[in-house]
Write a protein that holds these residues in place. Structure first.
Motif, PDB file in Angstrom:
ATOM      1  N   LYS A  26       0.730  -1.156   0.138  1.00  0.00           N
ATOM      2  CA  LYS A  26       0.070   0.176  -0.030  1.00  0.00           C
ATOM      3  C   LYS A  26       0.597   1.337   0.056  1.00  0.00           C
ATOM      4  CE  LYS A  26      -3.756  -2.244   2.638  1.00  0.00           C
ATOM      5  NZ  LYS A  26      -4.542  -2.277   1.196  1.00  0.00           N
ATOM      6  N   ARG A  27       0.194   2.346  -0.497  1.00  0.00           N
ATOM      7  CA  ARG A  27       0.901   3.579  -0.498  1.00  0.00           C
ATOM      8  C   ARG A  27       0.930   4.331   0.795  1.00  0.00           C
ATOM      9  NH1 ARG A  27      -1.025   7.271  -5.442  1.00  0.00           N
ATOM     10  NH2 ARG A  27       0.661   8.461  -4.520  1.00  0.00           N
ATOM     11  N   TYR A  28       1.927   5.256   1.127  1.00  0.00           N
ATOM     12  CA  TYR A  28       2.038   5.578   2.633  1.00  0.00           C
ATOM     13  C   TYR A  28       0.679   6.045   3.304  1.00  0.00           C
ATOM     14  CZ  TYR A  28       4.088   8.288   6.637  1.00  0.00           C
ATOM     15  OH  TYR A  28       4.242   8.787   7.603  1.00  0.00           O
ATOM     16  N   GLU A  29       0.221   7.199   2.295  1.00  0.00           N
ATOM     17  CA  GLU A  29      -1.065   7.816   2.994  1.00  0.00           C
ATOM     18  C   GLU A  29      -2.386   6.924   3.021  1.00  0.00           C
ATOM     19  OE1 GLU A  29       0.840   8.686   0.198  1.00  0.00           O
ATOM     20  OE2 GLU A  29       1.357  10.804   0.699  1.00  0.00           O
ATOM     21  N   GLU A  30      -2.472   5.933   2.080  1.00  0.00           N
ATOM     22  CA  GLU A  30      -3.433   5.010   2.214  1.00  0.00           C
ATOM     23  C   GLU A  30      -3.008   4.084   3.407  1.00  0.00           C
ATOM     24  OE1 GLU A  30      -5.277   1.103  -0.083  1.00  0.00           O
ATOM     25  OE2 GLU A  30      -3.510   1.979  -1.126  1.00  0.00           O
ATOM     26  N   ALA A  31      -1.911   3.610   3.599  1.00  0.00           N
ATOM     27  CA  ALA A  31      -1.554   2.616   4.774  1.00  0.00           C
ATOM     28  C   ALA A  31      -1.837   3.330   6.232  1.00  0.00           C
ATOM     29  CB  ALA A  31      -0.186   2.483   4.820  1.00  0.00           C
ATOM     30  N   MET A  32      -1.637   4.795   6.181  1.00  0.00           N
ATOM     31  CA  MET A  32      -1.663   5.516   7.617  1.00  0.00           C
ATOM     32  C   MET A  32      -3.172   5.673   7.973  1.00  0.00           C
ATOM     33  SD  MET A  32       1.268   6.163   8.822  1.00  0.00           S
ATOM     34  CE  MET A  32       1.410   4.528   8.397  1.00  0.00           C
ATOM     35  N   GLY A  33      -3.932   5.882   6.862  1.00  0.00           N
ATOM     36  CA  GLY A  33      -5.533   6.110   7.027  1.00  0.00           C
ATOM     37  C   GLY A  33      -5.962   4.647   7.389  1.00  0.00           C
ATOM     38  N   GLU A  34      -5.485   3.460   6.962  1.00  0.00           N
ATOM     39  CA  GLU A  34      -6.109   2.198   7.363  1.00  0.00           C
ATOM     40  C   GLU A  34      -5.703   1.828   8.794  1.00  0.00           C
ATOM     41  OE1 GLU A  34      -5.706  -1.123   4.995  1.00  0.00           O
ATOM     42  OE2 GLU A  34      -6.309  -0.232   3.257  1.00  0.00           O
ATOM     43  N   VAL A  35      -4.471   2.190   9.162  1.00  0.00           N
ATOM     44  CA  VAL A  35      -3.867   2.133  10.412  1.00  0.00           C
ATOM     45  C   VAL A  35      -4.875   2.876  11.732  1.00  0.00           C
ATOM     46  CG1 VAL A  35      -2.012   2.621  12.158  1.00  0.00           C
ATOM     47  CG2 VAL A  35      -1.713   1.643   9.991  1.00  0.00           C
ATOM     48  N   ASP A  36      -5.291   4.181  11.345  1.00  0.00           N
ATOM     49  CA  ASP A  36      -5.948   4.779  12.066  1.00  0.00           C
ATOM     50  C   ASP A  36      -7.610   4.122  12.440  1.00  0.00           C
ATOM     51  OD1 ASP A  36      -6.826   7.040  14.012  1.00  0.00           O
ATOM     52  OD2 ASP A  36      -7.636   8.173  12.013  1.00  0.00           O
ATOM     53  N   GLN A  37      -8.115   3.698  11.342  1.00  0.00           N
ATOM     54  CA  GLN A  37      -9.420   2.940  11.415  1.00  0.00           C
ATOM     55  C   GLN A  37      -9.225   1.560  11.978  1.00  0.00           C
ATOM     56  OE1 GLN A  37     -11.147   2.774   7.278  1.00  0.00           O
ATOM     57  NE2 GLN A  37     -10.955   5.220   6.944  1.00  0.00           N
ATOM     58  N   TYR A  38      -8.230   1.001  11.778  1.00  0.00           N
ATOM     59  CA  TYR A  38      -8.204  -0.305  12.353  1.00  0.00           C
ATOM     60  C   TYR A  38      -8.137  -0.219  13.768  1.00  0.00           C
ATOM     61  CZ  TYR A  38      -6.090  -4.835  13.511  1.00  0.00           C
ATOM     62  OH  TYR A  38      -5.808  -6.021  13.822  1.00  0.00           O
ATOM     63  N   ILE A  39      -7.018   0.771  14.070  1.00  0.00           N
ATOM     64  CA  ILE A  39      -6.937   0.691  15.794  1.00  0.00           C
ATOM     65  C   ILE A  39      -8.229   1.199  16.406  1.00  0.00           C
ATOM     66  CG2 ILE A  39      -5.789   1.923  17.393  1.00  0.00           C
ATOM     67  CD1 ILE A  39      -3.907  -0.066  16.223  1.00  0.00           C
ATOM     68  N   ASP A  40      -8.876   2.176  15.951  1.00  0.00           N
ATOM     69  CA  ASP A  40     -10.226   2.203  16.679  1.00  0.00           C
ATOM     70  C   ASP A  40     -11.174   1.099  16.569  1.00  0.00           C
ATOM     71  OD1 ASP A  40      -9.478   4.874  16.978  1.00  0.00           O
ATOM     72  OD2 ASP A  40     -10.644   5.788  15.160  1.00  0.00           O
ATOM     73  N   ALA A  41     -11.254   0.441  15.302  1.00  0.00           N
ATOM     74  CA  ALA A  41     -12.050  -0.721  15.344  1.00  0.00           C
ATOM     75  C   ALA A  41     -11.718  -1.745  16.350  1.00  0.00           C
ATOM     76  CB  ALA A  41     -11.953  -1.306  13.827  1.00  0.00           C
ATOM     77  N   ALA A  42     -10.396  -2.056  16.407  1.00  0.00           N
ATOM     78  CA  ALA A  42      -9.786  -3.135  17.291  1.00  0.00           C
ATOM     79  C   ALA A  42     -10.204  -2.626  18.940  1.00  0.00           C
ATOM     80  CB  ALA A  42      -8.392  -3.217  17.239  1.00  0.00           C
ATOM     81  N   LEU A  43      -9.884  -1.575  19.032  1.00  0.00           N
ATOM     82  CA  LEU A  43     -10.530  -1.084  20.383  1.00  0.00           C
ATOM     83  C   LEU A  43     -11.781  -1.217  20.894  1.00  0.00           C
ATOM     84  CD1 LEU A  43      -8.225   2.312  20.544  1.00  0.00           C
ATOM     85  CD2 LEU A  43      -7.852   0.295  22.100  1.00  0.00           C
ATOM     86  N   LEU A  44     -12.747  -0.929  19.924  1.00  0.00           N
ATOM     87  CA  LEU A  44     -14.198  -1.277  20.126  1.00  0.00           C
ATOM     88  C   LEU A  44     -14.482  -2.806  20.221  1.00  0.00           C
ATOM     89  CD1 LEU A  44     -15.573   1.322  17.549  1.00  0.00           C
ATOM     90  CD2 LEU A  44     -15.710   1.290  19.990  1.00  0.00           C
ATOM     91  N   ALA A  45     -13.843  -3.631  19.704  1.00  0.00           N
ATOM     92  CA  ALA A  45     -13.748  -4.964  19.789  1.00  0.00           C
ATOM     93  C   ALA A  45     -13.234  -5.792  20.869  1.00  0.00           C
ATOM     94  CB  ALA A  45     -13.267  -5.671  18.431  1.00  0.00           C
ATOM     95  N   ASN A  46     -12.813  -4.806  21.655  1.00  0.00           N
ATOM     96  CA  ASN A  46     -11.807  -5.061  22.794  1.00  0.00           C
ATOM     97  C   ASN A  46     -10.940  -6.016  22.807  1.00  0.00           C
ATOM     98  OD1 ASN A  46     -13.559  -3.434  24.617  1.00  0.00           O
ATOM     99  ND2 ASN A  46     -15.363  -5.193  24.746  1.00  0.00           N
ATOM    100  N   TYR A  47      -9.940  -5.853  21.778  1.00  0.00           N
ATOM    101  CA  TYR A  47      -8.631  -6.718  21.715  1.00  0.00           C
ATOM    102  C   TYR A  47      -7.766  -6.123  22.499  1.00  0.00           C
ATOM    103  CZ  TYR A  47     -10.200  -9.148  17.340  1.00  0.00           C
ATOM    104  OH  TYR A  47     -11.096  -9.857  16.471  1.00  0.00           O
TER     105      TYR A  47
END
Length: 787
Positions: free
Chosen positions: A717-738
């Protein structure tokens, strides 16, 4: 540009910094040849190349180039018909492979649509030679050894050598491990004169027969070739000679194949050296936190927050330096060790760097001129050998400068007129500055003479400046103040150090009225400047705030109209759909009535008409909520208040209402996360009382939220796309109580890896992060543990 200025301003130190970043011999040559020029178009091309290099360094980690030797001597030898050895051919092969790799790299950049200005034109000159490249790669190893794959004959000869060596060692083992081992000094097999031998004790040489090839220093051990293996050794030696002949034939053929391409290979090597040089300039810009200077053809210099590149950033005070537009001469006054000399050197060195195509350590949008030459008289140039005093040395230097300057020159004069009688020195300084002004050159001069402070006011195109001094701390601040002459701080400093006030007052009375008036004037100017600067800072803050607010309002205004048009379009579409459905149902009712009329003649019963009318009335959609008791009761049930248990429909997650932010938004606690949620996404949950203790269960609506994996893969993935996915993924993982997740970012250039770790470092919900174990990806993956 004259060599003396390069030495005075320590330009060579900048080149040494560049040398640390080059990898190729031709890159080293480019750095060694680097010098400032006065061709504006060529300077801009060089700056464009540097900018391309900086962009590639920032996004891709630089142009991938290997270490390359100087192949010019090798190609010269080929030109006179010489045969190259394996090491020389390997070095040429590395140039050819690097050429192909560089062309592929820029082709990929072109696909990614990275905007480059100058380097593509340079890379287009590279010529790949795939057949020759592959032939050398399959024939010669990087260390110069000729490979078995170089020819079928060579592979066969080396295979035969291994077989013969195996037979010889097998026969030799019968001597080192058999009954005759007792006659040996050591039970080993060694080589002398390219033949296999064994170490035999002197007194037992007759036990083996054969030939003695060497003996020990004491003469007690003879290195003998037993008679029984002489034939095998002879055959081995013959095959070795054939192998060497085949290697020489291969090297000769490769040298001959390079002959017609020698000029292109040399051109490729030089182009790769130039790209290496661009890489080095980009690395230097990164080290110095430098920016691209803008070329001003009218020689208006405007350096913003300029820093001396050879002084550590944490130790240097950045200054704004402007000359050429409103004034051509600056007279800088101030105390010793106040920073006057460094300011002069900063101006000169940054101007020379810019005219060398280098980025400069200054804020963006800084402007530089294109001077035909730069001259400086800086430092104590006293010469014992030439029997010159400090004053004489300075005068000789200034005389040479006055002979060479023109209206496109920049002159830097430190302590002008120093080293002689103050009145005479001041008069000379004024005359010298007048002469430079007549020629039209730009000049910055530092001095202690108060007469030159008056000069700055009386002469056109001339301005005073000073280095600020903090009387409270008795320390210079090293800030350059344009428009304010320096004043003597001797009285203030003496008073603060404890000199009796009576002595200070007596000294003030001894001063001439003119000097006292001048100091008072300077004090008033400083006070006015500080007041103006404070007001300017406040106004600039207010203007910035107003500009931001205006931008936000403009954006919101535009968004309002866009949203209104969108909603109107949606409403019309929905209305059209309702009308179409109503028309269809009405048509069906009318069709049924007509059909009944045909079937029953003119007699249609009243109840049939009433039923048809009821069907048509049902097509009307009720819009008033107050008339709908069912919806009214549902709305009362949906009334929200603090502490309510709710379901956030957009996340499928239960939570608790903390507070109402505004008319449309609530703050909701979901697990360890607090989020701002729109009221439309909140459903109030019924509270069921049960006498039994119940566990708190987190419910996840699979329809509202997709399943989140415990691993995120960012590779490819390109840098900007990857950083956007990281931000969304961390929020989703926290909501999923990982409690722990893994982010796979790969190794590559390291840009995404660094971006991921910088993001994790700034996230307060992250307890720690570390690289994965070596068997699970190593530094190609990061394991994240949440609090």
């Amino acid at each position: 540009m004259n060599q003396k200025i390069l030495k005075t301003l320590e330009y060579q130190q900048i080149k040494k910094m560049l040398q640390e970043h080059v990898l190729t011999a031709f890159g080293q040559e480019k750095v060694a040849q680097l010098a400032p020029i006065n061709d504006a178009e060529l300077i801009q091309v060089m700056l464009n190349q540097t900018k391309d290099g900086v962009d590639i360094e920032r996004l891709k980690g630089g142009i991938p180039l290997p270490q390359l030797e100087n192949v010019r001597p090798h190609l010269k030898r080929i030109e006179i018909g010489a045969m190259l050895n394996g090491r020389e051919l390997a070095q040429l092969g590395r140039v050819l492979r690097a050429t192909s790799a560089t062309v592929r790299f820029f082709e990929e950049l072109a696909k990614s649509e990275m905007p480059l200005q100058a380097l593509p034109e340079l890379v287009d000159q590279l010529v790949t030679l795939p057949q020759l490249t592959e032939r050398i790669r399959s024939s010669v190893a990087d260390d110069g050894a000729v490979l078995d794959t170089a020819s079928t004959k060579l592979r066969g000869l080396r295979s035969g050598l291994k077989q013969l060596e195996g037979q010889i060692r097998s026969r030799m083992d019968s001597y080192t491990h058999g009954s005759k081992a007792k006659y040996l000094s050591d039970p080993i097999v060694t080589i002398r004169n390219d033949r296999y031998v064994i170490p035999v004790k002197q007194e037992y040489r007759g036990q083996f027969g054969g030939v003695v090839h060497d003996q020990s220093a004491s003469g007690q051990t003879l290195f003998m070739e037993p008679q029984a293996i002489m034939d095998l050794n002879n055959r081995l030696r013959q095959v070795q000679i054939e192998e060497q002949q085949e290697i020489e034939r291969i090297l000769a053929e490769l040298s001959e194949a390079i002959m017609p391409e020698r000029h292109q290979i040399l051109a490729n090597a030089e182009l790769l050296g130039e790209l290496d040089f661009v890489n080095a300039k980009a690395q230097l810009a990164k080290t110095l936190k430098a920016t691209e200077p803008l070329i001003n053809l009218e020689n208006h210099v405007d350096l913003k927050q300029a820093r001396h590149p050879l002084i550590a950033a944490e130790k240097i005070v950045a200054n704004d330096i402007t000359i050429g537009a409103d004034y051509q001469a600056i007279v800088v006054t101030g105390p010793n060790t106040g920073g006057k000399t460094i300011t002069l050197k900063t101006l000169g060195l940054l101007q020379i760097m810019a005219q060398s195509g280098l980025f400069i350590p200054a804020r963006e949008e800084s402007q530089v001129g294109v001077f035909s030459d730069i001259f400086a008289d800086i430092g104590d140039e006293q010469s014992i050998e030439q029997n010159l005093s400090t004053f004489s040395a300075h005068m000789e230097n200034i005389i040479q400068i006055l002979d060479q300057i023109d209206d496109h020159s920049l002159v830097l004069l430190d302590e002008l007129g120093a080293g002689t009688d103050p009145q005479e020195g001041a008069a000379l300084a004024i005359a010298i500055l007048d002469q430079i002004g007549i020629v039209g050159a730009n000049v910055v001069a530092s001095t202690h003479y108060p007469e030159l402070k008056i000069y700055g006011y009386n002469r056109p195109q001339t301005i005073n400046a000073s280095m600020e001094f903090d009387v409270a701390t008795l320390q210079p601040t090293y800030r350059l103040l344009i428009g304010v002459p320096g004043r003597s701080n001797a009285f203030d400093i003496s008073t603060r150090l404890g000199l009796p006030e009576s002595i200070v007052n007596q000294a003030k009375q001894l001063m001439t009225d003119d000097s006292q008036d001048l100091n008072n004037m300077i004090t008033d100017l400083e006070n006015q400047r500080k007041a103006a600067e404070t007001e300017y800072q406040a106004l600039r803050y207010e203007v910035t705030e107003a500009t931001d607010l205006h931008q936000q309002l403009s954006t919101a205004y535009q968004q309002f109209f866009e949203d209104r048009e969108t909603e109107m379009t949606k409403a019309k579409e929905k209305a059209n759909q309702i009308v179409e459905k109503a028309e269809e149902k009405a048509d069906k009712v009318i069709t049924n009535l007509r059909q009944m009329q045909l079937n029953q003649g003119a007699q249609i019963k009243e109840n049939q008409l009433i039923d048809a009318k009821t069907t048509l009335n049902e097509l009307h959609q009720e819009t008033a909520l107050k008339k709908n008791k069912v919806l009214q009761r549902a709305k009362r049930q949906q009334t929200l208040k603090e502490g309510d248990e709710v379901l956030v429909t957009s996340y499928g997650q239960r939570g608790t209402l903390l507070r109402q932010i505004d008319a449309h938004n609530w703050e909701v606690q979901m697990g360890i996360i607090k989020m701002k949620i729109d009221s439309a996404d909140i459903e109030k949950q019924k509270v069921v009382e049960d006498q039994r203790p119940q566990r708190q269960v987190t419910t996840v609506n699979s329809g509202g939220m997709r399943h989140i994996k415990a691993q995120l893969d960012l590779r490819g993935k390109r840098y900007e796309e990857a950083m956007g996915e990281v931000d969304q993924y961390i929020d989703a993982a926290l909501l999923a109580n990982y409690q722990q997740v893994t982010i796979v970012h790969g190794k590559g250039t390291g840009a995404i890896r660094q971006g991921v770790q910088e993001y994790l470092q700034g996230n307060r919900q992250v307890k720690k992060y570390e690289y994965a174990p070596s068997n699970a990806g190593g530094n190609g993956a990061t394991i994240v543990t949440f609090k």
